[in-house]
Design a protein around this motif. Structure first.
Motif, short mmCIF file in Angstrom:
data_model
loop_
_atom_site.label_atom_id
_atom_site.label_comp_id
_atom_site.label_asym_id
_atom_site.label_seq_id
_atom_site.Cartn_x
_atom_site.Cartn_y
_atom_site.Cartn_z
N ASP A 170 36.04 -29.55 -51.71
CA ASP A 170 36.96 -29.73 -52.83
C ASP A 170 38.38 -29.31 -52.45
OD1 ASP A 170 34.87 -30.63 -54.36
OD2 ASP A 170 34.52 -28.71 -55.36
N LYS A 171 38.49 -28.20 -51.73
CA LYS A 171 39.81 -27.72 -51.29
C LYS A 171 40.42 -28.71 -50.30
CE LYS A 171 42.07 -23.77 -49.04
NZ LYS A 171 41.85 -22.45 -48.37
N TYR A 172 39.57 -29.20 -49.41
CA TYR A 172 40.02 -30.15 -48.39
C TYR A 172 40.57 -31.42 -49.03
CZ TYR A 172 39.40 -33.60 -44.57
OH TYR A 172 39.57 -34.59 -43.65
N MET A 173 39.88 -31.94 -50.03
CA MET A 173 40.30 -33.18 -50.66
C MET A 173 41.50 -32.99 -51.59
SD MET A 173 38.40 -35.38 -49.27
CE MET A 173 38.89 -36.81 -50.23
N SER A 174 41.67 -31.80 -52.12
CA SER A 174 42.79 -31.56 -53.05
C SER A 174 44.09 -31.25 -52.33
CB SER A 174 42.45 -30.41 -54.01
OG SER A 174 42.27 -29.20 -53.30
N SER A 175 43.99 -30.89 -51.05
CA SER A 175 45.21 -30.58 -50.28
C SER A 175 45.78 -31.88 -49.73
CB SER A 175 44.90 -29.61 -49.15
OG SER A 175 43.96 -30.15 -48.24
N GLY A 176 47.02 -32.14 -50.01
CA GLY A 176 47.64 -33.39 -49.59
C GLY A 176 47.60 -33.61 -48.09
N GLN A 177 47.68 -32.53 -47.31
CA GLN A 177 47.70 -32.65 -45.85
C GLN A 177 46.33 -32.39 -45.24
OE1 GLN A 177 50.45 -33.70 -44.21
NE2 GLN A 177 51.34 -33.92 -46.26
N LYS A 178 45.28 -32.39 -46.08
CA LYS A 178 43.92 -32.13 -45.59
C LYS A 178 43.88 -30.81 -44.83
CE LYS A 178 42.03 -35.98 -47.13
NZ LYS A 178 41.46 -36.99 -46.29
#
Length: 273
Positions: free
Chosen positions: A189-197
């Motif tokens: 979830d954190k990975y997908m929500s961060s614009g820069q992955k």
């Protein structure tokens, strides 16, 4: 463990799934553990366990798993709708200890849009699969298509790209996947929500297969479903005629193609539709 493999179309998700299945099929230690557990179950009164399979792999598509110096092995064919604990509604598969289950296009069977219909006898089975030393591999284009109950207890593998090397005859001889391993759903979830992955959410890895994985599976082994309902049809495969840039040409096009939606497409359907 449950692994969800995802990536954009063309990155080799099912091919990667197959490579994991081949690796598992020739894992002698895992097979011996299965063999030992089956023998223990037979001694405990499970008389229905007549044979011991020669590998631990089950899948919803056809596999011919090959390794140099070994006889090809085939998977047990399973229906993912029938994975679960015994219940009064659906006949379920008997899953052997140390079984490894591979499901392609997993969103079909674990559709997040149908969460309210996800049966408890199946949800509990996924939640407790490790008690029977089972591993489950699922591939899908987007993990959010997978039911949250399953997604929240999974690890994730994103396939970034696939490189294929060819031999002198033009056949694939080496496949290399660049992947990202994401350890749990919170990190996903954190990975997908961060614009820069966010790179803190994953570990880069490389997986190599020094053989032609494409020879080991039939990705279209379920394709007869596409033909169901059309066995007696006269297939219409006329080549396109370019639209004439004139009033008559536009009229002809509209009459032939511009009313494409079938009359009964948008109707309220009953449970049997």
């Amino acid at each position: 463990m449950i692994y969800i493999i995802f990536g954009i179309p063309g990155t080799g998700k099912t091919c990667f799934l197959t490579h994991m299945a081949v690796t598992t099929a020739f894992d002698r230690g895992r097979w011996r553990s299965m063999q030992s557990e089956i023998m223990n179950k037979k001694l405990s009164g499970f008389d229905n366990l007549k044979t011991i399979p020669n590998n631990c792999v089950s899948a919803n598509f056809d596999l011919t798993m090959r390794k140099f110096g070994y006889t090809p092995r085939h998977n047990r064919r399973i229906n993912p709708y029938r994975l679960g604990f015994a219940n009064k509604y659906v006949d379920t598969h008997f899953n052997l200890p140390y079984e490894a289950i591979f499901v392609t296009e997993a969103q079909k069977y674990l559709d997040s849009h149908l969460a309210m219909y996800f049966p408890r006898w199946q949800s509990s089975w996924y939640e407790q699969h490790r008690h029977n030393d089972i591993d489950i591999w699922l591939d899908t284009q987007r993990p959010m298509l997978i039911n949250a109950n399953v997604r929240e207890i999974s690890q994730f593998i994103e396939i970034v790209n696939l490189d294929v090397d060819y031999d002198i005859f033009g056949k694939p001889c080496r496949l290399t996947w660049n992947i990202r391993r994401i350890p749990n759903s919170s990190m996903y979830d954190k990975y997908m929500s961060s614009g820069q992955k966010d790179s803190s959410c994953y570990i880069d890895d490389v997986v190599v297969a020094n053989y032609n994985v494409f020879d080991c599976y039939d990705s279209q082994s379920c394709k007869p479903k596409f033909y169901d309902g059309h066995f007696k049809d006269d297939f219409d495969y006329d080549q396109v005629e370019l639209t004439d840039d004139s009033l008559e040409g536009y009229i002809k096009y509209v009459k032939a193609y511009d009313d494409e939606m079938p009359d009964n497409y948008l109707i309220k359907r009953g449970k049997s539709a």
